[in-house]
Design a protein around this motif. Structure first.
Motif: not given
Ligand SMILES: [Fe+2]
Ligand SMILES: [Fe+2]
Length: 188
Positions: A26-28, A59-64, A136-138
């Motif tokens: 999902l993050e990817g 940023e999303e890649r970092h979350h992943m 983070e989602q908030r």
């Molecule tokens: Fe994310």
């Protein structure tokens, strides 16, 4: 409840590992989605929104990668996700931020389900790890909501869209404003 297999070499159950790998996907997916949106904004001349989305994709890649590290450190195997269904065409700048908000809400639901699973099986380490994602989602949802408000407040007529694009560049500093403890949040 499924049998938990926690050994000297593995501190994650297989079920939790599977769910964390789903979150990686999902993050990817978020990273790829925002990159596609960034490119569309770039070609349409919304350069500030494009920069915002290129950064967001990163940023999303970092979350992943955060989850990659967590799974592998816990004795599991993080899997590079296959991302296939990405949209390349969008109707408008507004539609992009509507899609971002929808997407972030679905990511929040996925994180909440994962947190709930960890709580039920009493995996408090992963539960604690996921708290970062909960907060983070908030922030992510707030950013998307603030962006959409710009369209209503400023309006899209005349120089409206140009102004909205400029204002979108200021949203991140809004999200990073000091918290109640006075500490400024570092971008993630
Ligand atoms: Fe994310
Ligand atoms: Fe996100």
């Amino acid at each position: 409840m499924k049998k938990q297999i926690v050994t000297k070499t593995r501190s994650l159950t297989e079920e939790t590992e599977k769910l964390l790998n789903k979150q990686i996907h999902l993050e990817g997916m978020s990273s790829a989605y925002y990159l596609s949106m960034a490119s569309w904004c770039d070609k349409e001349g919304y350069s500030i929104s494009a920069e915002f989305l290129y950064r967001h994709s990163e940023e999303e890649r970092h979350h992943m990668l955060k989850i990659f590290g967590y799974i592998n450190d816990a004795g599991g195997h993080a899997l590079q996700p296959v991302i296939e269904t990405i949209t390349h065409d969008f109707k408008s700048l507004r539609q992009i931020f509507e899609l971002i908000l929808d997407h972030e809400i679905s990511v929040t639901h996925a994180i909440n389900k994962l947190v709930d699973h960890c709580f039920i099986i009493k995996d408090f380490t992963t539960f604690h790890f996921l708290n970062w994602f909960v907060l983070e989602q908030r922030e992510e949802e707030t950013l998307a909501r603030r962006a959409l408000e710009l369209f209503d407040i400023i309006g899209e007529e005349g120089v409206g869209l140009w102004t909205i694009d400029q204002e979108i560049g200021k949203l991140e500093s809004f999200a990073q404003k000091p918290g109640p403890d006075g500490e400024s949040k570092a971008p993630e």
